[in-house]
Design an enzyme around this catalytic site. Structure first.
Site, PDB file in Angstrom:
ATOM      1  N   MET A   1     -37.745 -17.980  17.921  1.00 41.25           N
ATOM      2  CA  MET A   1     -37.715 -18.506  19.369  1.00 41.25           C
ATOM      3  C   MET A   1     -36.485 -18.592  20.246  1.00 41.25           C
ATOM      4  O   MET A   1     -35.836 -19.590  20.348  1.00 41.25           O
ATOM      5  CB  MET A   1     -38.382 -19.833  19.424  1.00 41.25           C
ATOM      6  N   ASP A   2     -35.945 -17.395  20.508  1.00 43.85           N
ATOM      7  CA  ASP A   2     -34.511 -17.088  20.897  1.00 43.85           C
ATOM      8  C   ASP A   2     -34.415 -17.113  22.371  1.00 43.85           C
ATOM      9  O   ASP A   2     -35.463 -16.617  23.191  1.00 43.85           O
ATOM     10  CB  ASP A   2     -33.892 -16.014  20.408  1.00 43.85           C
TER      11      ASP A   2
END
Length: 296
Positions: free
Chosen positions: A47-48
């Site tokens: 989850m960047d």
């Protein structure tokens, strides 16, 4: 005239509800079509882009992670509707502890809040019967976060519809290192228990000695059994948002034959179209990936 604003508000609410129903019906039809092909059993997410999203939208610090949590809840809903059994998320890396202490503390506070919310009756965990695992070196967490994580794992232990693995205080190097250590300890305990480490002046053939020596060696299966991620099959798809193609020390052991997908959207912007595109690419490569797995 005084009632006009209320009437408009009720009308808007009715329109929004109608649109949600239309969208829900369209989504279910789309999923029915996609389900005609192979559906992945396990999805993993890096989850960047939460901080970049907050900066891009001019939001205060921490708001990006809150928006990212909402995006995660939607992804879990879509995965449940598609029949995907396992979902793994990279929530907090061991390397993240190197950030500024104020930022780390803020993330820990937010994490504690979101972990506690999983225990609420109306949470998606109870709604969909999700079992939660926290994967990582939990000893690195503060007492409150660790206790909350253990409480969630215990409370959801009997759920079985979907499995959510939250990698927190995790990196793949540490997972492999801990698995090797456990394998060595277990092997040594087994040798001592069987007494095979004692030297006996008896004649034995070469084959018996080879078998004994083989039993003392650490095998691949020993390490895999002691990996924390052994509670789930290897991911079929790994999705990293924000267009980055690095694995960032995440599931290095498990993703050798995973389909990699890196949409340009920041994590809070991730949506249905990105998930559908990743699954369609997986279906297109499915036969090749299955052949690769059989060759191993």
């Amino acid at each position: 005239m005084a009632e006009l604003p209320g009437q408009i508000q009720r009308m808007n609410g009715g329109i929004n509800q109608l649109l949600e129903q239309i969208f829900g019906f369209s989504r279910r039809c789309l999923f029915r079509v996609i389900s005609m092909g192979p559906i992945p059993n396990h999805l993993a997410f890096i989850m960047d882009g939460n901080r970049r999203y907050a900066k891009k939208c001019g939001l205060e610090e921490g708001s990006g992670h809150k928006a990212g949590f909402s995006a995660l809840m939607l992804m879990l809903q879509y995965c449940y509707e598609l029949g995907i059994q396992y979902v793994t998320i990279y929530a907090f890396s061991i390397d993240n502890f190197r950030r500024q202490p104020e930022e780390v503390q803020s993330l820990m506070d937010l994490m504690l809040e979101k972990i506690k919310s999983l225990l609420e009756k109306e949470s998606i965990v109870h709604q969909y019967g999700i079992r939660v695992y926290f994967i990582g070196n939990l000893a690195l967490l503060n007492d409150q976060v660790r206790a909350a994580a253990e409480k969630v794992m215990k409370a959801t232990a009997k759920n079985s519809r979907v499995v959510l693995l939250i990698c927190i205080a995790y990196n793949s190097t540490d997972e492999i290192l801990q698995a090797v250590k456990k394998s060595c300890i277990n092997k040594l305990d087994n040798i001592e228990a069987s007494g095979s480490c004692k030297h006996e002046d008896t004649d034995s053939d070469i084959e018996a000695k080879d078998m004994e020596n083989q039993e003392k060696k650490i095998q691949l299966v020993d390490i895999e059994e002691n990996m924390q991620m052994s509670v789930a099959p290897n991911p079929d798809i790994l999705i990293r948002s924000s267009g980055e193609t690095r694995l960032s020390n995440f599931l290095l052991w498990q993703t050798g034959n995973s389909q990699l997908c890196s949409p340009a959207a920041l994590w809070p912007e991730i949506g249905l179209r990105h998930l559908v595109w990743a699954i369609l690419n997986f279906q297109r490569s499915h036969s090749y990936l299955e052949k690769r797995k059989k060759q191993l």
